[in-house]
Motif scaffolding. Structure first.
Motif, short mmCIF file in Angstrom:
data_model
loop_
_atom_site.label_atom_id
_atom_site.label_comp_id
_atom_site.label_asym_id
_atom_site.label_seq_id
_atom_site.Cartn_x
_atom_site.Cartn_y
_atom_site.Cartn_z
N TRP A 61 1.85 1.72 -3.53
CA TRP A 61 0.70 2.30 -4.25
C TRP A 61 0.67 3.82 -4.06
N GLU A 62 0.78 4.21 -2.80
CA GLU A 62 0.75 5.62 -2.42
C GLU A 62 1.83 6.42 -3.15
N ALA A 79 3.13 9.49 -10.27
CA ALA A 79 2.41 9.58 -11.55
C ALA A 79 2.20 11.04 -11.94
N LYS A 80 2.02 11.89 -10.92
CA LYS A 80 1.76 13.30 -11.20
C LYS A 80 2.95 13.99 -11.87
N ALA A 83 0.19 4.77 -13.35
CA ALA A 83 -1.07 4.45 -12.67
C ALA A 83 -1.34 2.94 -12.76
N ALA A 84 -0.98 2.33 -13.88
CA ALA A 84 -1.18 0.88 -14.03
C ALA A 84 -0.29 0.12 -13.04
N GLU A 105 1.74 8.91 -17.49
CA GLU A 105 1.00 8.90 -16.22
C GLU A 105 0.16 7.62 -16.12
N ALA A 106 -0.47 7.25 -17.25
CA ALA A 106 -1.31 6.05 -17.24
C ALA A 106 -0.47 4.79 -16.98
N ILE A 126 0.84 -1.21 0.00
CA ILE A 126 0.00 0.00 0.00
C ILE A 126 0.87 1.25 0.00
N TRP A 159 -1.91 -2.14 -5.72
CA TRP A 159 -3.15 -2.16 -4.97
C TRP A 159 -3.77 -3.57 -4.95
N ALA A 180 0.75 1.30 -10.19
CA ALA A 180 0.15 1.54 -8.87
C ALA A 180 -1.03 0.60 -8.66
N SER A 181 -1.81 0.46 -9.70
CA SER A 181 -3.00 -0.38 -9.61
C SER A 181 -2.63 -1.84 -9.32
N LEU A 193 3.60 5.55 -5.85
CA LEU A 193 3.47 5.55 -7.31
C LEU A 193 2.39 6.55 -7.74
N ALA A 194 1.31 6.62 -6.96
CA ALA A 194 0.25 7.58 -7.29
C ALA A 194 0.82 9.00 -7.23
N GLU A 195 1.69 9.20 -6.27
CA GLU A 195 2.38 10.49 -6.13
C GLU A 195 3.27 10.75 -7.36
#
Lengths: 231, 231
Positions: A33-34, A40-41, A53-54, A49-50, A30, A60, A56-57, A36-38
């Motif tokens: 995840w956190e 991605a920006k 995000a993949a 970015e996508a 987790i 998750w 990160a997903s 990678l989401a950061e």
């Protein structure tokens, strides 16, 4: 469910070690995840970015599997994870990417390191936990994207290679340091990691841990090589 | 694939409208993912963070489905999404949650609004696109968690209800304003939304759009009611 099958979980030390291990892995996922989401920006394009995000997903999904196993064991997953929060927070605070490439490199070497670690420990686990752990390590599979982006960036601007090589060394140094904290603080977990859980009373063999960390470091070096980076 | 079946995509205006629609929805989903990942960090507990991460993960799945449909149509999904970036960025900048509860409320009413919108437009779409759109709106299903958390917070501190009611109004006001920008700027997309795409040359009926927005606002009010909030 026949009495003839010895249940690994009948051993309370083993059970405790596995619960700690699942808590450690779940928190690791987790927090990945956190982060990678950061990261991605910071992606320069929506397509990149996508891709992040993949990744990160996928982390998750791994998290959800590990958490659900803790639920199935009758444990509070979050209580099992919480002790590892400071370790991961410290690790991430010390390896905060400065730009998108550092974030990608961290994701790539982190993912590879996690997969190697999962494979190392799988051998010592009961069948069900092993299956979960091996299942969890597969399926990220976004490495090609990272390798391409990093190699392209180095080709375009060779100085980037030196900066990223430093970053990779820092990453691995921090990872080893935090791993050693876990080993020092968590006897039950460490016993599972080195396969001592089925030999109660066995002296904790730190050289076994040392050898595992050496193998993980070697694999990290190979991964850096593949990116064209000196480890 | 028989010639007797009229293909909606043979009409270039319809095709363009659907590509724009998919681009709009896909960008909406990835930006929702981004914001939820951001909001998750404000969660007071790891368990609540995981709930929000699960919601984010559902948005990511939706994004991937919409993007893959654009790929299948032979379009560059990112090119289709990019025109909608400023609209969503403006929307999110103006509805930046100040705390975890505002983030949850935004996720809840945003999700509900998106689902209503998807249902509104589904009727005017070709079978394949309709199936995708209806498929995409289902499966978030984390509303119960949000309702519980928000109602509990209001029960504990009634002032919270007034603050969140204001926040809900602001959210809906901004959503309507951005929706009107899209309608004003995107003729092909708007034609699909109001079912004019199969009547080329039909005068764009703004009252149809107006009625749709009214229905969406009414449904929003009901959702706020359910949370115990005045809309």
């Amino acid at each position: 469910m026949t009495a003839a099958v010895p249940n690994a979980f009948d051993d309370p030390a083993y059970r405790q070690g596995v619960v700690e291990l699942l808590g450690l892995l779940a928190y690791g996922e987790i927090s990945a995840w956190e982060r990678l989401a950061e990261d991605a920006k910071m992606a320069p394009t929506l397509a990149q970015e996508a891709e992040v995000a993949a990744m990160a997903s996928a982390e998750w999904e791994h998290f959800a599997q590990l958490r659900d196993r803790l639920f199935a064991l009758g444990e509070d997953p979050y209580a099992a994870m919480l002790p590892f929060q400071p370790i991961f927070q410290r690790f991430h605070a010390r390896t905060q990417p400065e730009d998108f490439l550092e974030g990608l490199l961290k994701a790539y070497v982190g993912d590879g390191l996690a997969a190697d670690f999962y494979r190392e420990i799988a051998a010592f686990l009961d069948a069900e936990t092993r299956e979960l752990v091996l299942d969890t390590l597969s399926g990220t599979g976004h490495s090609e994207f990272v390798v391409d982006v990093i190699r392209d960036a180095i080709a375009e601007e060779p100085r980037v290679g030196g900066k990223l090589a430093l970053w990779g060394r820092r990453f691995m140094g921090e990872a080893l340091s935090q791993a050693q904290t876990v080993v020092a603080e968590r006897d039950a977990l460490t016993a599972v990691l080195v396969g001592n859980a089925d030999r109660p009373g066995a002296v904790m063999d730190l050289t076994v841990i040392g050898r595992m960390l050496t193998r993980l470091t070697e694999a990290h070096t190979e991964r850096m090589d593949k990116l064209g980076l000196a480890a």
